[in-house]
Motif scaffolding. Structure first.
Motif, mmCIF file in Angstrom:
data_model
loop_
_atom_site.group_PDB
_atom_site.id
_atom_site.type_symbol
_atom_site.label_atom_id
_atom_site.label_comp_id
_atom_site.label_asym_id
_atom_site.label_seq_id
_atom_site.Cartn_x
_atom_site.Cartn_y
_atom_site.Cartn_z
ATOM 1 N N VAL A 85 -10.267 19.501 14.150
ATOM 2 C CA VAL A 85 -9.134 19.904 14.991
ATOM 3 C C VAL A 85 -8.753 21.353 14.693
ATOM 4 C CG1 VAL A 85 -6.683 19.482 15.463
ATOM 5 C CG2 VAL A 85 -8.269 17.556 15.291
ATOM 6 N N ALA A 86 -8.778 21.736 13.429
ATOM 7 C CA ALA A 86 -8.448 23.116 13.051
ATOM 8 C C ALA A 86 -9.445 24.094 13.668
ATOM 9 C CB ALA A 86 -8.433 23.258 11.530
ATOM 10 N N ALA A 90 -8.576 27.062 16.365
ATOM 11 C CA ALA A 90 -8.842 28.460 16.043
ATOM 12 C C ALA A 90 -9.797 29.128 17.019
ATOM 13 C CB ALA A 90 -9.404 28.566 14.627
ATOM 14 N N THR A 91 -10.499 28.347 17.829
ATOM 15 C CA THR A 91 -11.486 28.909 18.748
ATOM 16 C C THR A 91 -11.207 28.421 20.161
ATOM 17 O OG1 THR A 91 -13.006 27.071 18.370
ATOM 18 C CG2 THR A 91 -13.267 28.989 16.952
ATOM 19 N N GLY A 92 -11.896 28.989 21.117
ATOM 20 C CA GLY A 92 -11.772 28.528 22.492
ATOM 21 C C GLY A 92 -10.878 29.411 23.339
ATOM 22 N N HIS A 96 -5.481 29.631 18.788
ATOM 23 C CA HIS A 96 -4.369 30.017 17.921
ATOM 24 C C HIS A 96 -4.892 29.991 16.488
ATOM 25 C CE1 HIS A 96 -1.310 29.900 21.037
ATOM 26 N NE2 HIS A 96 -1.871 28.793 21.467
ATOM 27 N N PRO A 97 -5.495 31.085 16.041
ATOM 28 C CA PRO A 97 -6.121 31.095 14.717
ATOM 29 C C PRO A 97 -5.173 30.740 13.579
ATOM 30 C CG PRO A 97 -6.785 33.027 15.967
ATOM 31 C CD PRO A 97 -5.713 32.342 16.758
ATOM 32 N N LEU A 98 -3.909 31.132 13.659
ATOM 33 C CA LEU A 98 -2.979 30.817 12.574
ATOM 34 C C LEU A 98 -2.690 29.315 12.513
ATOM 35 C CD1 LEU A 98 -0.509 33.834 12.718
ATOM 36 C CD2 LEU A 98 -2.397 33.410 11.129
ATOM 37 N N VAL A 105 -6.296 24.811 5.749
ATOM 38 C CA VAL A 105 -6.089 25.038 4.312
ATOM 39 C C VAL A 105 -5.669 23.760 3.588
ATOM 40 C CG1 VAL A 105 -4.680 26.284 2.624
ATOM 41 C CG2 VAL A 105 -5.736 27.515 4.519
ATOM 42 N N PRO A 106 -4.631 23.029 4.052
ATOM 43 C CA PRO A 106 -4.287 21.795 3.340
ATOM 44 C C PRO A 106 -5.399 20.743 3.410
ATOM 45 C CG PRO A 106 -2.559 22.384 4.916
ATOM 46 C CD PRO A 106 -3.688 23.322 5.116
ATOM 47 N N ALA A 107 -6.131 20.720 4.526
ATOM 48 C CA ALA A 107 -7.229 19.747 4.644
ATOM 49 C C ALA A 107 -8.341 20.073 3.650
ATOM 50 C CB ALA A 107 -7.765 19.734 6.067
#
Length: 130
Positions: A85-86, A90-92, A96-98, A105-107
Motif C-alpha cells: 500500500v505504501a 508513493a507512486t502513480g 503522495h510520497p510522504l 517506515v513503521p511497517a
C-alpha cells in the motif's frame, strides 16, 4: 512460552496498526452516516472487510505477545501488505510520497522486529529440543 522484549515491542506495534484500522472503520461509518458514499452497499461491504482485517491484526498482536508463531506469521504478512500500500501511495498518477513514507517506515521497523522475534523463537525451540 516466555516472550522477549523484541517480541513484545513487535506485538505492540502490530496492535497499534490494528487500532488504526479500527479508526478507519469509525471514519468509514461517519462517512456513511454523513451520506458521503456513492453506493451504500459497497460502503457497508468495505466497512465489514475493514473490520474483519482489524480483528485479524489485533488477534495477530495478541498472539505475538503470547509467543505464538501464527501471530508472527500473520504480522509479517500484514507488514508486507502495508508496504505494498505504501508503494502504491508513493507512486502513480495521484502519488503522495510522504504518505507512502509514513506508511512504509513503521511497517519496515515492525517487519524487522518480527523477523528477529521469529529467529529468537526458533533458537529457543532448538535449545529446548536438545
Amino acid at each position: 512460552m516466555r516472550t522477549g522484549t523484541v517480541e513484545r515491542i513487535a506485538g505492540v506495534l502490530v496492535g497499534a496498526e490494528g487500532l488504526a484500522l479500527v479508526g478507519i472503520v469509525v471514519w468509514q461509518l461517519a462517512a456513511i452516516a454523513a451520506g458521503d458514499t456513492g453506493f451504500i452497499a459497497s460502503a457497508i461491504a468495505l466497512v465489514v472487510l475493514t473490520l474483519v482485517g482489524a480483528v485479524a491484526v489485533i488477534a495477530f498482536s495478541v498472539a505475538i505477545v503470547r509467543g505464538r508463531s501464527w501471530g508472527r506469521s500473520g504480522g509479517i504478512v500484514t507488514q508486507l501488505l502495508i508496504l505494498a500500500v505504501a508503494l502504491g501511495a508513493a507512486t502513480g498518477a495521484y502519488a503522495h510520497p510522504l504518505i507512502g513514507l509514513a506508511l512504509a517506515v513503521p511497517a519496515l521497523v515492525t517487519f524487522v522486529l518480527l523477523v528477529f522475534a521469529a529467529r529468537a523463537a526458533g533458537r529457543a525451540a532448538s535449545a529446548a529440543a536438545e
